[in-house]
Write an enzyme that holds these catalytic residues in place. Sequence first.
Site, mmCIF file in Angstrom:
data_model
loop_
_atom_site.group_PDB
_atom_site.id
_atom_site.type_symbol
_atom_site.label_atom_id
_atom_site.label_comp_id
_atom_site.label_asym_id
_atom_site.label_seq_id
_atom_site.Cartn_x
_atom_site.Cartn_y
_atom_site.Cartn_z
ATOM 1 N N HIS A 63 0.765 -1.090 -0.039
ATOM 2 C CA HIS A 63 -0.075 0.049 -0.183
ATOM 3 C C HIS A 63 1.008 1.296 0.030
ATOM 4 O O HIS A 63 0.355 2.465 -0.366
ATOM 5 C CB HIS A 63 -1.015 0.013 1.054
ATOM 6 C CG HIS A 63 -1.888 -1.130 1.216
ATOM 7 N ND1 HIS A 63 -1.957 -2.014 2.226
ATOM 8 C CD2 HIS A 63 -2.678 -1.770 0.616
ATOM 9 C CE1 HIS A 63 -2.593 -2.921 2.215
ATOM 10 N NE2 HIS A 63 -3.099 -2.800 1.127
ATOM 11 N N HIS A 93 5.426 6.919 6.822
ATOM 12 C CA HIS A 93 5.338 6.510 5.297
ATOM 13 C C HIS A 93 4.977 7.648 4.591
ATOM 14 O O HIS A 93 4.698 8.811 5.158
ATOM 15 C CB HIS A 93 4.488 5.254 5.492
ATOM 16 C CG HIS A 93 3.246 5.783 6.191
ATOM 17 N ND1 HIS A 93 2.743 5.716 7.427
ATOM 18 C CD2 HIS A 93 1.879 6.408 5.423
ATOM 19 C CE1 HIS A 93 1.639 6.087 7.616
ATOM 20 N NE2 HIS A 93 1.272 6.475 6.623
ATOM 21 N N HIS A 95 2.311 9.025 1.266
ATOM 22 C CA HIS A 95 1.070 9.045 0.362
ATOM 23 C C HIS A 95 1.324 9.851 -0.796
ATOM 24 O O HIS A 95 1.816 11.173 -0.720
ATOM 25 C CB HIS A 95 -0.315 9.451 1.023
ATOM 26 C CG HIS A 95 -0.626 8.428 2.405
ATOM 27 N ND1 HIS A 95 -1.299 7.229 2.066
ATOM 28 C CD2 HIS A 95 -0.330 8.641 3.583
ATOM 29 C CE1 HIS A 95 -1.492 6.988 3.365
ATOM 30 N NE2 HIS A 95 -0.858 7.402 4.204
ATOM 31 N N GLU A 105 -2.946 13.716 1.221
ATOM 32 C CA GLU A 105 -4.323 13.277 1.783
ATOM 33 C C GLU A 105 -5.022 14.384 2.440
ATOM 34 O O GLU A 105 -6.171 14.738 1.936
ATOM 35 C CB GLU A 105 -4.102 12.145 2.915
ATOM 36 C CG GLU A 105 -3.468 11.067 2.246
ATOM 37 C CD GLU A 105 -3.791 9.756 3.035
ATOM 38 O OE1 GLU A 105 -4.304 8.891 2.382
ATOM 39 O OE2 GLU A 105 -3.609 9.625 4.280
ATOM 40 N N HIS A 118 3.718 10.890 6.617
ATOM 41 C CA HIS A 118 3.135 10.738 7.930
ATOM 42 C C HIS A 118 4.269 10.256 8.814
ATOM 43 O O HIS A 118 4.619 9.102 8.702
ATOM 44 C CB HIS A 118 1.831 9.738 7.766
ATOM 45 C CG HIS A 118 0.585 10.415 7.265
ATOM 46 N ND1 HIS A 118 -0.400 9.698 6.680
ATOM 47 C CD2 HIS A 118 0.447 11.609 6.710
ATOM 48 C CE1 HIS A 118 -1.259 10.702 6.088
ATOM 49 N NE2 HIS A 118 -0.694 11.762 6.263
ATOM 50 N N THR A 198 -5.772 7.006 8.289
ATOM 51 C CA THR A 198 -6.245 7.323 6.927
ATOM 52 C C THR A 198 -6.171 5.691 6.338
ATOM 53 O O THR A 198 -6.702 5.806 4.941
ATOM 54 C CB THR A 198 -5.547 8.360 6.229
ATOM 55 O OG1 THR A 198 -4.188 7.894 5.954
ATOM 56 C CG2 THR A 198 -5.565 9.595 6.952
ATOM 57 N N VAL A 199 -6.006 4.974 6.654
ATOM 58 C CA VAL A 199 -5.767 3.548 6.177
ATOM 59 C C VAL A 199 -6.536 2.660 7.084
ATOM 60 O O VAL A 199 -6.612 2.695 8.049
ATOM 61 C CB VAL A 199 -4.435 3.013 5.715
ATOM 62 C CG1 VAL A 199 -3.654 3.855 4.624
ATOM 63 C CG2 VAL A 199 -3.520 2.987 7.175
#
Length: 262
Positions: A63, A93, A95, A105, A118, A198-199
């Site tokens: 992901h 990590h 995004h 995000e 993040h 957010t996941v």
Amino acid sequence: MQSWGYAEHNGPDLWHEWFPAANGERQSPIDIATQNAKYDSTLQPLHVRYDPGSAKVILNSGHTFSVEFDDTEDNSVVRGGPLYGQYRLRQFHFHWGCEDGLGSEHKVDGKSYSAELHIVHWNSEKYSSFVEAARKPDGLCVLGVFLKIGEHNKDIERITRVLDAIKFKGKQSSFTNFEPSCLLPSCMDYWTYLGSLTVPPLLESVIWIVLKEPISVSSKQLAMFRSLQIRIEPEEAESCCMKTNHRPTQPLNGHHVRASFL
């Protein structure tokens, strides 16, 4: 249960079918409306103390990719800001989106950035593990940092140099002696609100601290993020690139956003 992802058949529009928290009242990310963010003079400056020796591995989850830290002791922590006590570093990590200019995000007044970092921490003063903290309303703290297209980032280069070693889902590689404060902007002004992961499983346990000032990343470096694969080698003949991995903004539902600056 269907494996979640970011494609049409398993993406964010369907997550509520498998993860009930998706329908909660404090879901993240959000679009930060600056005119509605209230300056709060009680908010303290942020203090980060990261030990580069805590960095352990970099891995491809299918992901995103993340750098994982040893969180058995309070060697790497954040405190101050809206936090009571200190929060221990777990991992960081990114995004991103399928093209430059889209991929963060959080948004600010409707504007997207090219990517978002993040940095994830957990409340080690109140809870005994990350898993326990992730289920508590004040259990996690995530620092969000926007990335904009600009100059080559020498600190991100340390990361992109090892991405080939984790090209496929499930791959990991040793990644040591990295101090993530090098990825923070020079100005530490921030917005803060109570939100969620957010996941999946989208647990509503995050104190969000979103930094106002972005850092730069080159278009070439961001393209290297997208070259990662979401499938396992060599099990699948046709692999698929991790072109996008960001959740759309969620309803505000009365989110109270505070600002550390006027």
